[in-house]
Design a protein around this motif. Sequence first.
Motif, PDB file in Angstrom:
ATOM      1  N   TYR A   6       0.809  -1.214   0.000  1.00 31.38           N
ATOM      2  CA  TYR A   6       0.000   0.000   0.000  1.00 31.38           C
ATOM      3  C   TYR A   6       0.846   1.269   0.000  1.00 31.38           C
ATOM      4  O   TYR A   6       1.930   1.308   0.602  1.00 31.38           O
ATOM      5  N   ASP A   9      -1.973   6.936  -0.484  1.00 33.38           N
ATOM      6  CA  ASP A   9      -3.392   7.082  -0.801  1.00 33.38           C
ATOM      7  C   ASP A   9      -4.213   5.944  -0.195  1.00 33.38           C
ATOM      8  O   ASP A   9      -5.336   6.159   0.287  1.00 33.38           O
ATOM      9  N   HIS A  10      -3.643   4.738  -0.218  1.00 28.59           N
ATOM     10  CA  HIS A  10      -4.354   3.597   0.350  1.00 28.59           C
ATOM     11  C   HIS A  10      -4.479   3.738   1.865  1.00 28.59           C
ATOM     12  O   HIS A  10      -5.530   3.424   2.451  1.00 28.59           O
ATOM     13  N   GLU A  11      -3.412   4.224   2.503  1.00 24.45           N
ATOM     14  CA  GLU A  11      -3.458   4.369   3.953  1.00 24.45           C
ATOM     15  C   GLU A  11      -4.395   5.505   4.367  1.00 24.45           C
ATOM     16  O   GLU A  11      -5.042   5.432   5.416  1.00 24.45           O
ATOM     17  N   ARG A  14      -7.660   4.011   4.257  1.00 26.70           N
ATOM     18  CA  ARG A  14      -7.844   3.141   5.416  1.00 26.70           C
ATOM     19  C   ARG A  14      -8.395   3.922   6.603  1.00 26.70           C
ATOM     20  O   ARG A  14      -9.244   3.432   7.354  1.00 26.70           O
ATOM     21  N   ASP A  67      -8.090   0.759  -8.845  1.00 28.59           N
ATOM     22  CA  ASP A  67      -6.972   0.131  -8.144  1.00 28.59           C
ATOM     23  C   ASP A  67      -7.569  -0.827  -7.110  1.00 28.59           C
ATOM     24  O   ASP A  67      -8.172  -0.401  -6.126  1.00 28.59           O
ATOM     25  N   ARG A  69      -6.411  -2.387  -4.790  1.00 26.64           N
ATOM     26  CA  ARG A  69      -5.896  -2.288  -3.421  1.00 26.64           C
ATOM     27  C   ARG A  69      -6.837  -1.506  -2.500  1.00 26.64           C
ATOM     28  O   ARG A  69      -6.840  -1.723  -1.285  1.00 26.64           O
ATOM     29  N   PHE A  70      -7.656  -0.637  -3.058  1.00 23.14           N
ATOM     30  CA  PHE A  70      -8.650   0.047  -2.218  1.00 23.14           C
ATOM     31  C   PHE A  70      -9.711  -0.944  -1.746  1.00 23.14           C
ATOM     32  O   PHE A  70     -10.154  -0.891  -0.601  1.00 23.14           O
ATOM     33  N   VAL A  73      -8.060  -2.853   1.117  1.00 24.13           N
ATOM     34  CA  VAL A  73      -8.013  -2.091   2.373  1.00 24.13           C
ATOM     35  C   VAL A  73      -9.362  -2.163   3.085  1.00 24.13           C
ATOM     36  O   VAL A  73      -9.434  -2.427   4.293  1.00 24.13           O
TER      37      VAL A  73
END
Length: 381
Positions: A6, A9-11, A14, A67, A69-70, A73
Motif C-alpha cells: 500500500y 493514498d491507500h493508507e 484506510r 486500483d 488495493r482500495f 483495504v
Amino acid sequence: MRRTLYGPDHEAFRESAKAFVDRTLKPNHDKFIEQRHIDREVWLEAGRQGLLGLEVPEVYGGSGAGDYRFNAVLGEELSKVSAAMSSCLGIHYDVVAPYLVDLCTEEQKQRWLPRFCSGETITAIGMTEPSGGSDLAALKTTAVRDGSDWVLNGSKTFITNGFSADLVVVAARTSPEKKARGITLFAVETGMEGFERGRKLDKVGQPESDTAELFFEDVRVPADNVVGEVDRGFIHMMERLPQERVGSAIANLAHAKQILEETIAYTKERKAFGQAIGSFQHNKFLLAELVTKVDVTQAFVDQCTEAHVRGELTATDAAKAKYWSADVQNDVLDACVQLHGGYGYMTEYRVARAWMDARVTKIWAGSNEIMKELIGRELGL
C-alpha cells in the motif's frame, strides 16, 4: 515485516474506512448479531462515504478508484470487526460489482449502478444450489425463452445477503445441451412475480449475515435483465472468480490477524501459577509459530493482490491464496481459543465468535478441496 503493498493514498483511505467502522459498525455489532441482519442504514452510510462503488466509474456514482488495493483495504478493515461484515459488504462491492461494471449494457449501468453505489440497492449473487455449490457447470436452475422474456425456474441456497438483496445476479441453464457453455446470468429484482425467499438460514457462525434460500417459480425476467452474453455465463463467472478468491484470502488473513493480536494481549494479562500465560514456553513458542505463519501467508497474499492489480493473477494462484489462507485462519483461531481456556468457548468473547465465523471459509468461494484440484490440474495431474 513492513508491508509494501500500500501507498499513502491507500493508507489515507484506510483511515476513512476505520472511521466508518468505528462510527457505524462497532457500536451496533451486537444488535446486528441479535437481529440476524445488518441494518439498511449501514448500507446507506457506506454509500454516503463512497465505500460501495470503488470499482464503479464516477459517471454512475462510484469512486472509479481503478486500483483493487482500495477494495483490499476496505476488506481488511471490515474483517477486523467480523468475518460477516466483510462477507456481506464484500459480496456487494467486491464480487457483484465486476459483473455489473464489466458485463452490463449502458442502459443497465444507468439503471442499476447509481443505487448500487448509494446503498439503496443491496445485491447478492446466486450460484450455489441445494444439489451442490462447487460444481457450477452442473447447476439445475433453468431459464427458457418465451417471446422477449425468459422464464426462470429453480432455487439457490446459502446466498449471502439473500434475505435483504434487491437485485440478485442468478446463474441459470439456458441451453442444456451445451452443458457448461449453456449458462446465462440474469439480474433478478425484488418484486418480480414468482421470486420468493425462504427462511434465514440458522448457521454455525456469522449470525449477522442474512443468508437465505431463494426460489424461482415461473419468474418472467425481461431480456433487458440478461447480464453479459447469453450462454456465456459460466465463462463470465470463471473470469471473475479469481477476484472473489483473492478477496476471500485478504479477508481470511485480516480476520485471523486481528484476533491473534487480541489473543497476544490477553496472554500478557492473564495469569496462571503466578505469571502471564504467554511467558510459558509452550505458549510462547505457539504464538511465535502463529505470528510467523500469518506473516508468511501475508507476503503471498500481498503478492497475489499486486498481481491482480496488474491483471496478472492466475486462477491457480488465486486458488492457492484462498485455500491456504482459510487453513491458516482456522488454525490460528483454534489456537487462540485454546489460549483463552474456558473463556474461549464462551460466545460473549470475540475469539469464540471468530472461531465459529471462520469455519465456512474452507467451504465457500470454492471448497478447499476444489482449490487443490485446480492446483493439481495446473501440475498436469
